[in-house]
Design a protein around this motif. Structure first.
Motif, PDB file in Angstrom:
ATOM      1  N   HIS A  38      34.359  47.066  40.031  1.00 29.11           N
ATOM      2  CA  HIS A  38      35.690  47.654  40.042  1.00 29.11           C
ATOM      3  C   HIS A  38      36.650  46.601  40.580  1.00 29.11           C
ATOM      4  O   HIS A  38      36.460  46.082  41.675  1.00 29.11           O
ATOM      5  N   THR A  39      37.688  46.289  39.808  1.00 30.59           N
ATOM      6  CA  THR A  39      38.659  45.277  40.204  1.00 30.59           C
ATOM      7  C   THR A  39      39.871  45.958  40.831  1.00 30.59           C
ATOM      8  O   THR A  39      40.407  46.919  40.282  1.00 30.59           O
ATOM      9  N   LEU A  40      40.286  45.436  41.988  1.00 32.60           N
ATOM     10  CA  LEU A  40      41.433  46.013  42.698  1.00 32.60           C
ATOM     11  C   LEU A  40      42.732  45.733  41.955  1.00 32.60           C
ATOM     12  O   LEU A  40      42.939  44.631  41.457  1.00 32.60           O
ATOM     13  N   VAL A  41      43.601  46.733  41.885  1.00 35.47           N
ATOM     14  CA  VAL A  41      44.931  46.566  41.299  1.00 35.47           C
ATOM     15  C   VAL A  41      45.994  46.527  42.390  1.00 35.47           C
ATOM     16  O   VAL A  41      47.169  46.345  42.107  1.00 35.47           O
ATOM     17  N   GLN A  62      42.355  41.676  48.393  1.00 35.49           N
ATOM     18  CA  GLN A  62      43.561  41.459  47.608  1.00 35.49           C
ATOM     19  C   GLN A  62      43.425  41.950  46.164  1.00 35.49           C
ATOM     20  O   GLN A  62      42.317  42.060  45.633  1.00 35.49           O
ATOM     21  N   LYS A  63      44.559  42.200  45.549  1.00 33.64           N
ATOM     22  CA  LYS A  63      44.621  42.559  44.126  1.00 33.64           C
ATOM     23  C   LYS A  63      43.868  41.494  43.328  1.00 33.64           C
ATOM     24  O   LYS A  63      44.013  40.296  43.574  1.00 33.64           O
ATOM     25  N   GLY A  64      43.041  41.937  42.389  1.00 33.59           N
ATOM     26  CA  GLY A  64      42.259  41.031  41.557  1.00 33.59           C
ATOM     27  C   GLY A  64      40.841  40.805  42.052  1.00 33.59           C
ATOM     28  O   GLY A  64      39.989  40.349  41.299  1.00 33.59           O
ATOM     29  N   GLU A  65      40.560  41.128  43.315  1.00 33.30           N
ATOM     30  CA  GLU A  65      39.194  40.986  43.826  1.00 33.30           C
ATOM     31  C   GLU A  65      38.318  42.097  43.264  1.00 33.30           C
ATOM     32  O   GLU A  65      38.783  43.212  43.031  1.00 33.30           O
ATOM     33  N   ALA A  66      37.039  41.790  43.053  1.00 38.70           N
ATOM     34  CA  ALA A  66      36.092  42.763  42.508  1.00 38.70           C
ATOM     35  C   ALA A  66      35.197  43.304  43.610  1.00 38.70           C
ATOM     36  O   ALA A  66      34.691  42.543  44.434  1.00 38.70           O
ATOM     37  N   LEU A  67      35.034  44.613  43.623  1.00 39.79           N
ATOM     38  CA  LEU A  67      34.108  45.275  44.534  1.00 39.79           C
ATOM     39  C   LEU A  67      33.080  46.018  43.692  1.00 39.79           C
ATOM     40  O   LEU A  67      33.423  46.658  42.702  1.00 39.79           O
ATOM     41  N   TYR A  68      31.828  45.924  44.091  1.00 41.98           N
ATOM     42  CA  TYR A  68      30.743  46.636  43.425  1.00 41.98           C
ATOM     43  C   TYR A  68      30.369  47.825  44.304  1.00 41.98           C
ATOM     44  O   TYR A  68      29.699  47.679  45.314  1.00 41.98           O
ATOM     45  N   GLU A 109      46.770  58.640  48.944  1.00 41.93           N
ATOM     46  CA  GLU A 109      46.569  58.044  47.625  1.00 41.93           C
ATOM     47  C   GLU A 109      45.113  58.167  47.183  1.00 41.93           C
ATOM     48  O   GLU A 109      44.197  57.970  47.973  1.00 41.93           O
ATOM     49  N   ARG A 110      44.914  58.496  45.912  1.00 43.97           N
ATOM     50  CA  ARG A 110      43.556  58.615  45.376  1.00 43.97           C
ATOM     51  C   ARG A 110      42.857  57.262  45.398  1.00 43.97           C
ATOM     52  O   ARG A 110      43.473  56.239  45.092  1.00 43.97           O
ATOM     53  N   LEU A 111      41.576  57.249  45.729  1.00 41.53           N
ATOM     54  CA  LEU A 111      40.792  56.013  45.759  1.00 41.53           C
ATOM     55  C   LEU A 111      40.792  55.325  44.399  1.00 41.53           C
ATOM     56  O   LEU A 111      40.942  54.112  44.321  1.00 41.53           O
ATOM     57  N   VAL A 112      40.655  56.075  43.320  1.00 43.72           N
ATOM     58  CA  VAL A 112      40.591  55.468  41.987  1.00 43.72           C
ATOM     59  C   VAL A 112      41.869  54.716  41.640  1.00 43.72           C
ATOM     60  O   VAL A 112      41.846  53.805  40.823  1.00 43.72           O
ATOM     61  N   ASP A 113      42.993  55.063  42.268  1.00 46.65           N
ATOM     62  CA  ASP A 113      44.248  54.376  41.994  1.00 46.65           C
ATOM     63  C   ASP A 113      44.286  52.955  42.556  1.00 46.65           C
ATOM     64  O   ASP A 113      45.181  52.188  42.232  1.00 46.65           O
ATOM     65  N   TYR A 114      43.310  52.592  43.381  1.00 42.80           N
ATOM     66  CA  TYR A 114      43.196  51.226  43.893  1.00 42.80           C
ATOM     67  C   TYR A 114      42.474  50.312  42.908  1.00 42.80           C
ATOM     68  O   TYR A 114      42.493  49.099  43.069  1.00 42.80           O
ATOM     69  N   PHE A 115      41.815  50.894  41.914  1.00 41.43           N
ATOM     70  CA  PHE A 115      40.979  50.129  40.990  1.00 41.43           C
ATOM     71  C   PHE A 115      41.498  50.208  39.563  1.00 41.43           C
ATOM     72  O   PHE A 115      42.291  51.080  39.223  1.00 41.43           O
TER      73      PHE A 115
END
Length: 124
Positions: A38-41, A62-68, A109-115
């Motif tokens: 999941h990439t952060l927006v 930061q925006k653009g970093e990927a979290l698994y 804010e919904r968690l999914v809105d971060y990705f």
């Protein structure tokens, strides 16, 4: 007659479930998350495990970093790994602890809105 907390149990790809004497399901342990990257927006504050001090430290990703995302307790902890192998957790709030379909929130804010994705799959 013996007083039993659980009358039966079963396991599937998300975890081990126990059926209580009142016929409600309980999950033993954490849910496995079947999504991958999941990439952060937007910027996200989470807790990163520091191997040297053996403690979790607040870190801003930061925006653009990927979290698994790989596991959750379905209450407030969502565990992740980064692309370089660091581990940590996101501290969120779940709107419905009794259900796997509830939403996670960070403040309002919904968690999914971060990705970058539309959803995060919690079930197998």
């Amino acid at each position: 007659m013996e007083d039993r907390k659980y009358i039966i149990g079963f396991q599937n790809t998300t975890g081990i479930y126990l059926i209580n004497s009142d016929l409600k399901l309980s999950l033993e342990g954490n849910y496995i998350i079947n999504d991958s990257k999941h990439t952060l927006v937007k910027e996200l504050k989470a807790y990163k495990y520091n191997d040297k001090t053996a403690v979790y430290e607040i870190t801003t990703y930061q925006k653009g970093e990927a979290l698994y995302l790989y596991e959750t307790d379905m209450q407030n902890l969502i565990y992740f790994k980064t692309e370089n192998g660091d581990k940590g957790y996101i501290d969120a709030t779940k709107d419905d602890y009794e259900s796997t379909t509830g939403e996670f929130y960070i403040e309002e804010e919904r968690l999914v809105d971060y990705f970058d994705g539309e959803e995060i799959s919690w079930a197998g």
